[in-house]
Structure formats: C-alpha cells, structure tokens
Motif scaffolding. Sequence first.
Motif, short mmCIF file in Angstrom:
data_model
loop_
_atom_site.label_atom_id
_atom_site.label_comp_id
_atom_site.label_asym_id
_atom_site.label_seq_id
_atom_site.Cartn_x
_atom_site.Cartn_y
_atom_site.Cartn_z
N VAL A 42 0.82 -1.21 0.00
CA VAL A 42 0.00 0.00 0.00
C VAL A 42 0.85 1.27 0.00
N THR A 43 2.09 1.17 0.50
CA THR A 43 2.96 2.35 0.51
C THR A 43 3.83 2.44 -0.74
N SER A 44 3.86 1.38 -1.55
CA SER A 44 4.69 1.43 -2.76
C SER A 44 3.86 1.52 -4.04
N SER A 45 2.55 1.39 -3.94
CA SER A 45 1.67 1.45 -5.11
C SER A 45 0.39 2.18 -4.72
N SER A 46 -0.32 2.69 -5.70
CA SER A 46 -1.52 3.46 -5.42
C SER A 46 -2.76 2.57 -5.47
N PHE A 47 -3.51 2.54 -4.38
CA PHE A 47 -4.77 1.79 -4.30
C PHE A 47 -5.88 2.76 -3.92
N GLN A 48 -7.08 2.53 -4.47
CA GLN A 48 -8.23 3.35 -4.09
C GLN A 48 -8.87 2.84 -2.80
N LEU A 49 -8.63 1.54 -2.47
CA LEU A 49 -9.25 0.97 -1.29
C LEU A 49 -8.36 -0.12 -0.72
N LEU A 50 -8.27 -0.14 0.61
CA LEU A 50 -7.60 -1.19 1.36
C LEU A 50 -8.66 -1.93 2.17
N MET A 51 -8.76 -3.25 1.97
CA MET A 51 -9.64 -4.08 2.79
C MET A 51 -8.72 -4.97 3.61
N ILE A 52 -8.72 -4.77 4.93
CA ILE A 52 -7.74 -5.43 5.78
C ILE A 52 -8.39 -6.11 6.97
N ASP A 53 -7.97 -7.36 7.21
CA ASP A 53 -8.43 -8.10 8.37
C ASP A 53 -7.83 -7.48 9.63
N TYR A 54 -8.59 -7.47 10.71
CA TYR A 54 -8.10 -6.88 11.95
C TYR A 54 -6.92 -7.64 12.52
N LYS A 55 -7.05 -8.96 12.65
CA LYS A 55 -5.99 -9.78 13.25
C LYS A 55 -5.12 -10.38 12.15
N LEU A 56 -3.87 -9.95 12.11
CA LEU A 56 -2.93 -10.42 11.09
C LEU A 56 -1.58 -10.71 11.72
N PRO A 57 -0.79 -11.57 11.06
CA PRO A 57 0.59 -11.76 11.52
C PRO A 57 1.41 -10.48 11.33
N ILE A 58 2.36 -10.25 12.18
CA ILE A 58 3.33 -9.16 12.19
C ILE A 58 2.71 -7.84 12.65
N TYR A 59 1.82 -7.23 11.85
CA TYR A 59 1.12 -6.00 12.25
C TYR A 59 -0.38 -6.24 12.13
N ASN A 60 -1.17 -5.77 13.13
CA ASN A 60 -2.62 -5.86 12.96
C ASN A 60 -3.09 -4.68 12.09
N ALA A 61 -4.37 -4.66 11.80
CA ALA A 61 -4.90 -3.65 10.87
C ALA A 61 -4.58 -2.22 11.31
N PHE A 62 -4.75 -1.92 12.59
CA PHE A 62 -4.56 -0.54 13.03
C PHE A 62 -3.09 -0.15 13.10
N GLU A 63 -2.21 -1.12 13.32
CA GLU A 63 -0.77 -0.82 13.22
C GLU A 63 -0.42 -0.47 11.78
N VAL A 64 -0.98 -1.22 10.83
CA VAL A 64 -0.74 -0.92 9.40
C VAL A 64 -1.26 0.47 9.06
N ILE A 65 -2.46 0.80 9.52
CA ILE A 65 -3.06 2.10 9.21
C ILE A 65 -2.23 3.23 9.82
N ARG A 66 -1.79 3.08 11.06
CA ARG A 66 -0.96 4.12 11.68
C ARG A 66 0.36 4.30 10.93
N LEU A 67 0.99 3.19 10.55
CA LEU A 67 2.25 3.27 9.79
C LEU A 67 2.03 3.87 8.41
N MET A 68 0.91 3.55 7.77
CA MET A 68 0.56 4.16 6.48
C MET A 68 0.46 5.67 6.64
#
Length: 119
Positions: A42-68
């Motif tokens: 998501v940070t290296s390519s342009s997307f109009q929408l991100l659909m992300i599961d809350y519980k994920l390996p490494i980073y959860n959804a909100f960690e990904v969103i904050r880092l984005m």
Amino acid sequence: MKKKILIVDDQPGICMLLTDILTNEGYHVETAKTGKEGLDKVTSSSFQLLMIDYKLPIYNAFEVIRLMNQTGVSTRTIVMSGITEEVIRENEDCSNVESVLTKPFNIQEVCDLVKSIIG
C-alpha cells in the motif's frame, strides 16, 4: 482504468472469495497475507481501497493504518473482523477507516459497500 483494491487477510479462502467477487465487479485486486506485506504494497503502489483483516501476523490492521499515515498514505480503508466491538473501539483514532465489515459477511453487502466508497 480499473480502480485498484488491496485485500490483506491471512486466510486464503477470504482472499480468493473477495478477489473473485470484486474482479467480477470490474476492480483490479491484489492480495497480501500479512500486515507487513500489506503495508509494503500500500505504501509502494496506489490503491483506491484497502480491505484489511483486523488480526494479522506481524502488524494488525490498526498498526498498518498508523504506519501508512506516518508515511503520508491515506488510502480509504475497510477493516474486516469477527470481533467488531474491539475493532470499533480502536477505530476511533483512524480517520481513513470508512467502515468495519463483520465476518462472516454477505457478498452483496461487500459489493454495495465498496461501490459506496470508491464507485
């Protein structure tokens, strides 16, 4: 040009189902299995929408969103989860989260929701 959607979920069946549904609706769909892989895409390519599961390996959804957000990426987002109460509490800090989609989800509901967010 097709609108691009990134689906991040560690369950292959969910990724395949959503890819089939949204491809048939005319979207270009890419997938990722971990929060880290999703963040990289998501940070290296342009997307109009991100659909992300809350519980994920490494980073959860909100960690990904904050880092984005820290990198200046503000892709519109749908968080998917079977535990919506917890997700809704954590969602209060994330302005680019458009909706929380409860699993298991209705296919028509997914199509209607994506259309309402990105057309």
